[in-house]
Design a protein around this motif. Structure first.
Motif, PDB file in Angstrom:
ATOM      1  N   LEU A 266      -8.362 -16.884   4.914  1.00 35.06           N
ATOM      2  CA  LEU A 266      -8.821 -17.981   5.755  1.00 35.06           C
ATOM      3  C   LEU A 266      -9.988 -18.706   5.090  1.00 35.06           C
ATOM      4  O   LEU A 266     -10.051 -19.943   5.086  1.00 35.06           O
ATOM      5  CB  LEU A 266      -9.233 -17.458   7.129  1.00 35.06           C
ATOM      6  CG  LEU A 266      -9.698 -18.503   8.152  1.00 35.06           C
ATOM      7  CD1 LEU A 266      -8.647 -19.576   8.364  1.00 35.06           C
ATOM      8  CD2 LEU A 266     -10.063 -17.822   9.474  1.00 35.06           C
ATOM      9  N   ILE A 267     -10.896 -17.951   4.488  1.00 37.45           N
ATOM     10  CA  ILE A 267     -12.016 -18.549   3.757  1.00 37.45           C
ATOM     11  C   ILE A 267     -11.496 -19.430   2.619  1.00 37.45           C
ATOM     12  O   ILE A 267     -11.966 -20.557   2.414  1.00 37.45           O
ATOM     13  CB  ILE A 267     -12.946 -17.454   3.200  1.00 37.45           C
ATOM     14  CG1 ILE A 267     -13.714 -16.787   4.341  1.00 37.45           C
ATOM     15  CG2 ILE A 267     -13.922 -18.024   2.165  1.00 37.45           C
ATOM     16  CD1 ILE A 267     -14.425 -15.506   3.943  1.00 37.45           C
ATOM     17  N   ALA A 268     -10.506 -18.929   1.874  1.00 35.92           N
ATOM     18  CA  ALA A 268      -9.949 -19.700   0.753  1.00 35.92           C
ATOM     19  C   ALA A 268      -9.260 -20.965   1.239  1.00 35.92           C
ATOM     20  O   ALA A 268      -9.344 -22.019   0.595  1.00 35.92           O
ATOM     21  CB  ALA A 268      -8.981 -18.829  -0.048  1.00 35.92           C
ATOM     22  N   GLU A 269      -8.572 -20.888   2.384  1.00 34.49           N
ATOM     23  CA  GLU A 269      -7.931 -22.077   2.953  1.00 34.49           C
ATOM     24  C   GLU A 269      -8.979 -23.131   3.309  1.00 34.49           C
ATOM     25  O   GLU A 269      -8.832 -24.307   2.996  1.00 34.49           O
ATOM     26  CB  GLU A 269      -7.151 -21.689   4.217  1.00 34.49           C
ATOM     27  CG  GLU A 269      -5.771 -21.160   3.954  1.00 34.49           C
ATOM     28  CD  GLU A 269      -4.700 -22.231   4.095  1.00 34.49           C
ATOM     29  OE1 GLU A 269      -4.848 -23.116   4.957  1.00 34.49           O
ATOM     30  OE2 GLU A 269      -3.721 -22.185   3.340  1.00 34.49           O
ATOM     31  N   LEU A 270     -10.043 -22.691   3.977  1.00 38.44           N
ATOM     32  CA  LEU A 270     -11.077 -23.634   4.402  1.00 38.44           C
ATOM     33  C   LEU A 270     -11.846 -24.175   3.202  1.00 38.44           C
ATOM     34  O   LEU A 270     -12.182 -25.365   3.158  1.00 38.44           O
ATOM     35  CB  LEU A 270     -12.034 -22.965   5.395  1.00 38.44           C
ATOM     36  CG  LEU A 270     -11.403 -22.405   6.667  1.00 38.44           C
ATOM     37  CD1 LEU A 270     -12.479 -21.886   7.607  1.00 38.44           C
ATOM     38  CD2 LEU A 270     -10.550 -23.455   7.355  1.00 38.44           C
ATOM     39  N   GLY A 271     -12.131 -23.306   2.243  1.00 39.31           N
ATOM     40  CA  GLY A 271     -12.814 -23.758   1.033  1.00 39.31           C
ATOM     41  C   GLY A 271     -12.005 -24.822   0.305  1.00 39.31           C
ATOM     42  O   GLY A 271     -12.550 -25.821  -0.179  1.00 39.31           O
ATOM     43  N   ALA A 272     -10.701 -24.618   0.220  1.00 39.52           N
ATOM     44  CA  ALA A 272      -9.830 -25.609  -0.421  1.00 39.52           C
ATOM     45  C   ALA A 272      -9.854 -26.924   0.353  1.00 39.52           C
ATOM     46  O   ALA A 272      -9.870 -28.007  -0.238  1.00 39.52           O
ATOM     47  CB  ALA A 272      -8.402 -25.074  -0.510  1.00 39.52           C
ATOM     48  N   ALA A 273      -9.862 -26.845   1.690  1.00 40.13           N
ATOM     49  CA  ALA A 273      -9.901 -28.058   2.508  1.00 40.13           C
ATOM     50  C   ALA A 273     -11.194 -28.826   2.279  1.00 40.13           C
ATOM     51  O   ALA A 273     -11.184 -30.057   2.104  1.00 40.13           O
ATOM     52  CB  ALA A 273      -9.753 -27.698   3.987  1.00 40.13           C
ATOM     53  N   PHE A 274     -12.331 -28.117   2.273  1.00 39.31           N
ATOM     54  CA  PHE A 274     -13.616 -28.777   2.052  1.00 39.31           C
ATOM     55  C   PHE A 274     -13.656 -29.414   0.666  1.00 39.31           C
ATOM     56  O   PHE A 274     -14.084 -30.557   0.501  1.00 39.31           O
ATOM     57  CB  PHE A 274     -14.764 -27.774   2.177  1.00 39.31           C
ATOM     58  CG  PHE A 274     -14.953 -27.191   3.555  1.00 39.31           C
ATOM     59  CD1 PHE A 274     -14.327 -27.734   4.665  1.00 39.31           C
ATOM     60  CD2 PHE A 274     -15.771 -26.089   3.740  1.00 39.31           C
ATOM     61  CE1 PHE A 274     -14.502 -27.201   5.936  1.00 39.31           C
ATOM     62  CE2 PHE A 274     -15.959 -25.540   5.006  1.00 39.31           C
ATOM     63  CZ  PHE A 274     -15.329 -26.093   6.107  1.00 39.31           C
ATOM     64  N   LEU A 275     -13.226 -28.643  -0.335  1.00 46.94           N
ATOM     65  CA  LEU A 275     -13.307 -29.109  -1.712  1.00 46.94           C
ATOM     66  C   LEU A 275     -12.379 -30.308  -1.945  1.00 46.94           C
ATOM     67  O   LEU A 275     -12.756 -31.288  -2.592  1.00 46.94           O
ATOM     68  CB  LEU A 275     -12.964 -27.973  -2.665  1.00 46.94           C
ATOM     69  CG  LEU A 275     -13.228 -28.215  -4.151  1.00 46.94           C
ATOM     70  CD1 LEU A 275     -14.690 -28.574  -4.387  1.00 46.94           C
ATOM     71  CD2 LEU A 275     -12.857 -26.977  -4.965  1.00 46.94           C
ATOM     72  N   CYS A 276     -11.175 -30.233  -1.407  1.00 44.62           N
ATOM     73  CA  CYS A 276     -10.231 -31.341  -1.588  1.00 44.62           C
ATOM     74  C   CYS A 276     -10.751 -32.609  -0.916  1.00 44.62           C
ATOM     75  O   CYS A 276     -10.602 -33.711  -1.461  1.00 44.62           O
ATOM     76  CB  CYS A 276      -8.862 -30.960  -1.032  1.00 44.62           C
ATOM     77  SG  CYS A 276      -7.942 -29.800  -2.081  1.00 44.62           S
ATOM     78  N   ALA A 277     -11.368 -32.479   0.248  1.00 41.04           N
ATOM     79  CA  ALA A 277     -11.943 -33.644   0.911  1.00 41.04           C
ATOM     80  C   ALA A 277     -13.062 -34.244   0.069  1.00 41.04           C
ATOM     81  O   ALA A 277     -13.192 -35.465  -0.035  1.00 41.04           O
ATOM     82  CB  ALA A 277     -12.467 -33.260   2.289  1.00 41.04           C
ATOM     83  N   ASP A 278     -13.874 -33.392  -0.548  1.00 31.48           N
ATOM     84  CA  ASP A 278     -14.964 -33.873  -1.400  1.00 31.48           C
ATOM     85  C   ASP A 278     -14.454 -34.557  -2.662  1.00 31.48           C
ATOM     86  O   ASP A 278     -15.077 -35.492  -3.169  1.00 31.48           O
ATOM     87  CB  ASP A 278     -15.876 -32.706  -1.802  1.00 31.48           C
ATOM     88  CG  ASP A 278     -16.671 -32.142  -0.636  1.00 31.48           C
ATOM     89  OD1 ASP A 278     -16.772 -32.815   0.404  1.00 31.48           O
ATOM     90  OD2 ASP A 278     -17.203 -31.021  -0.771  1.00 31.48           O
TER      91      ASP A 278
END
Length: 302
Positions: free
Chosen positions: A235-247
């Protein structure tokens, strides 16, 4: 904020995200597209991106209500701009951590100050709920992430990944991170249907990479019966990917093989109302770590 209000924050946000997951919706996937289709975090009136759990929450609210502007303002901020919240509009709460200092006095020892963390909340409205708001808050005028546009799109993303100094092997049949070898493995770009899916995959594995014991070792809450730290890490990796991709301006594309994780996340969130808050905080910490590895010119806010 009272104890009951703090519990309401945890319950309200967790319940909404649970409802999305139960319907097969990951609220961190593609709710951030603005009027020009640009990935973007929710933004304060100053253009500063929101962080952590507030990113997920405001993305979720925007998706449910069809808001396309990423800007969120308080009632006072809107009024100070000469605008006003449309009558009957419902606000959304955002939260932030604060510390309560309490001094315990014991006759047998020196007074001891304890710092107790707790949540505070305040209300915001999306720019589309506000009348007479300046044109710069419209969806079509949304900025692009945190990376300047003077670097060609694809190259700036590749450069970001290179600057992390992570070891990548893109000649495999599957994508995964090996903690023993401290290496990220992935199929080549040509094996993916589009570059967004390739970089989404790397962002997921790169978030795992940040959790290496030499970088940001994970500290999970004590797991209850049937609660897996593996599911929490995914779940952390999913959210981290979402934050990073948005950035980075990358459209997050979830991998089909991660669909099976939804059941595990449902179990975690049902048993721990704070689990999504913890996962979002760790994902934000991981994203901050990756941004800190970038040269100042590449990493400055847009």
């Amino acid at each position: 904020m009272s104890t009951s209000n703090r519990k309401d924050c945890y319950t309200e946000i967790t319940t909404a995200i649970l409802a999305d997951l139960e319907n097969g919706i990951r609220p961190w996937v593609k709710p951030w597209e603005t009027g020009v289709g640009t990935p973007c975090r929710p933004l304060r009136n100053t253009g500063e991106p929101y962080r952590g759990i507030n990113v997920l929450w405001l993305w979720s609210v925007a998706a449910r209500n069809g808001y396309r502007s990423p800007y969120w303002l308080t009632y006072k901020q809107a009024r100070d701009l000469g605008a006003h919240v449309r009558k009957g509009e419902k606000s959304s709460r955002v939260v932030y951590a604060s510390l309560y200092r309490k001094t315990e006095d014991d006759d047998a020892r020196e007074p001891e100050e304890k710092r107790i963390p707790f949540l505070k909340a305040y209300s915001v409205f999306n720019a589309e709920q506000i009348e007479k708001i300046p044109e710069r808050f419209a969806a079509k005028n949304s900025p692009v992430g945190r990376i300047p546009l003077d670097i060609p799109g694809a190259e700036r993303v590749r450069e970001f990944f290179r600057n992390t100094r992570a070891q990548f092997r893109t000649d495999q049949e599957q994508a995964y991170y090996s903690v023993l070898e401290d290496t990220i493995y992935s199929p080549p770009l040509s094996a993916f249907p589009n570059p967004d899916r390739f970089y989404s995959t790397l962002a997921h594995e790169l978030t795992h990479w940040t959790g290496h014991p030499s970088r940001l070792p994970r500290k999970f809450p004590r797991a209850g019966v049937g609660l897996s730290n593996y599911a929490r890490e995914e779940l952390i990796a999913e959210l981290g990917a979402a934050f990073l991709c948005a950035d980075l301006g990358v459209n997050l594309t979830p991998r089909p093989d991660h669909t099976d994780y939804i059941g595990h996340w449902l179990q975690v969130l049902r048993n721990d109302k704070r689990a999504i808050f913890h996962a979002a905080a760790v994902a934000q910490q991981a994203t901050d770590y990756l941004h800190a590895a970038q040269p100042e010119a590449l990493n400055r806010a847009a």
